[in-house]
Design a protein around this motif. Structure first.
Motif, short mmCIF file in Angstrom:
data_model
loop_
_atom_site.label_atom_id
_atom_site.label_comp_id
_atom_site.label_asym_id
_atom_site.label_seq_id
_atom_site.Cartn_x
_atom_site.Cartn_y
_atom_site.Cartn_z
N ILE A 72 18.83 27.79 11.91
CA ILE A 72 19.66 28.68 11.09
C ILE A 72 20.42 29.65 11.99
O ILE A 72 21.63 29.85 11.83
CB ILE A 72 18.80 29.45 10.05
CG1 ILE A 72 18.32 28.49 8.96
CG2 ILE A 72 19.57 30.62 9.45
CD1 ILE A 72 17.28 29.09 8.03
N LEU A 73 19.74 30.24 12.96
CA LEU A 73 20.40 31.20 13.86
C LEU A 73 21.40 30.49 14.76
O LEU A 73 22.47 31.04 15.06
CB LEU A 73 19.35 31.94 14.68
CG LEU A 73 18.38 32.78 13.85
CD1 LEU A 73 17.35 33.45 14.76
CD2 LEU A 73 19.11 33.80 13.00
N GLN A 74 21.10 29.28 15.19
CA GLN A 74 22.03 28.49 16.00
C GLN A 74 23.31 28.22 15.21
O GLN A 74 24.43 28.38 15.73
CB GLN A 74 21.37 27.17 16.40
CG GLN A 74 22.28 26.22 17.13
CD GLN A 74 21.60 24.87 17.36
OE1 GLN A 74 20.38 24.77 17.38
NE2 GLN A 74 22.39 23.85 17.53
N GLU A 75 23.17 27.82 13.96
CA GLU A 75 24.34 27.54 13.13
C GLU A 75 25.12 28.81 12.82
O GLU A 75 26.35 28.80 12.77
CB GLU A 75 23.92 26.83 11.83
CG GLU A 75 23.34 25.45 12.05
CD GLU A 75 24.29 24.48 12.73
OE1 GLU A 75 25.52 24.61 12.58
OE2 GLU A 75 23.79 23.57 13.42
N ALA A 76 24.42 29.92 12.63
CA ALA A 76 25.09 31.19 12.36
C ALA A 76 25.97 31.61 13.54
O ALA A 76 27.02 32.22 13.36
CB ALA A 76 24.07 32.27 12.05
N ALA A 77 25.54 31.27 14.74
CA ALA A 77 26.30 31.63 15.94
C ALA A 77 27.48 30.69 16.19
O ALA A 77 28.37 31.02 16.98
CB ALA A 77 25.37 31.63 17.15
N ASP A 78 27.51 29.56 15.52
CA ASP A 78 28.58 28.58 15.69
C ASP A 78 29.80 29.01 14.89
O ASP A 78 29.72 29.13 13.67
CB ASP A 78 28.08 27.21 15.23
CG ASP A 78 29.09 26.10 15.43
OD1 ASP A 78 30.29 26.38 15.62
OD2 ASP A 78 28.68 24.93 15.38
N GLY A 79 30.90 29.23 15.54
CA GLY A 79 32.13 29.67 14.88
C GLY A 79 32.67 28.69 13.86
O GLY A 79 33.50 29.04 13.03
N GLU A 80 32.22 27.46 13.90
CA GLU A 80 32.65 26.44 12.94
C GLU A 80 31.85 26.49 11.63
O GLU A 80 32.23 25.85 10.66
CB GLU A 80 32.48 25.04 13.56
CG GLU A 80 33.36 24.80 14.78
CD GLU A 80 34.83 24.64 14.40
OE1 GLU A 80 35.11 23.92 13.43
OE2 GLU A 80 35.67 25.27 15.06
N ALA A 137 30.46 38.66 15.01
CA ALA A 137 31.50 37.79 15.56
C ALA A 137 32.78 37.86 14.73
O ALA A 137 33.73 37.13 14.99
CB ALA A 137 31.00 36.35 15.63
N GLY A 138 32.79 38.73 13.72
CA GLY A 138 33.97 38.90 12.88
C GLY A 138 34.13 37.82 11.82
O GLY A 138 35.23 37.60 11.32
N ARG A 139 33.04 37.17 11.46
CA ARG A 139 33.09 36.10 10.47
C ARG A 139 32.24 36.46 9.26
O ARG A 139 31.37 37.31 9.33
CB ARG A 139 32.55 34.78 11.07
CG ARG A 139 33.35 34.27 12.21
CD ARG A 139 32.83 32.93 12.76
NE ARG A 139 31.46 33.04 13.26
CZ ARG A 139 30.38 32.49 12.71
NH1 ARG A 139 30.47 31.77 11.62
NH2 ARG A 139 29.18 32.64 13.24
N HIS A 140 32.52 35.78 8.16
CA HIS A 140 31.71 35.89 6.95
C HIS A 140 30.93 34.60 6.82
O HIS A 140 31.50 33.52 6.87
CB HIS A 140 32.59 36.11 5.73
CG HIS A 140 31.82 36.19 4.45
ND1 HIS A 140 31.06 37.28 4.11
CD2 HIS A 140 31.68 35.30 3.45
CE1 HIS A 140 30.48 37.06 2.95
NE2 HIS A 140 30.84 35.86 2.53
#
Length: 69
Positions: free
Chosen positions: A17-25, A60-63
């Protein structure tokens, strides 16, 4: 094999979950919440890692949308 079932030990799932949260995609993380006897309060169990995931995306400026079924 060689470790507790994921419904008992959430470490691998939480790391992913944390790995995917860090992925900008990644814009959405969909979780299949299984209600079972493995944990009496699954929402409370997951709250910390899901908040951490949203914080990672926010910094990271994302939602990041988190949805459970």
């Amino acid at each position: 094999m060689g470790r507790p079932h994921p419904m008992i030990d959430f470490n691998l799932r939480n790391k992913r979950i944390l790995q995917e949260a860090a992925d900008g995609e990644t814009a959405v993380i969909l979780l299949d919440l299984v209600l079972a006897t493995a944990h009496t309060r699954p929402g409370a169990r997951d709250r910390a890692v899901l908040k951490q995931a949203q914080d990672i995306a926010r910094r990271a400026g994302r939602h990041l949308v988190l949805a459970t079924s």
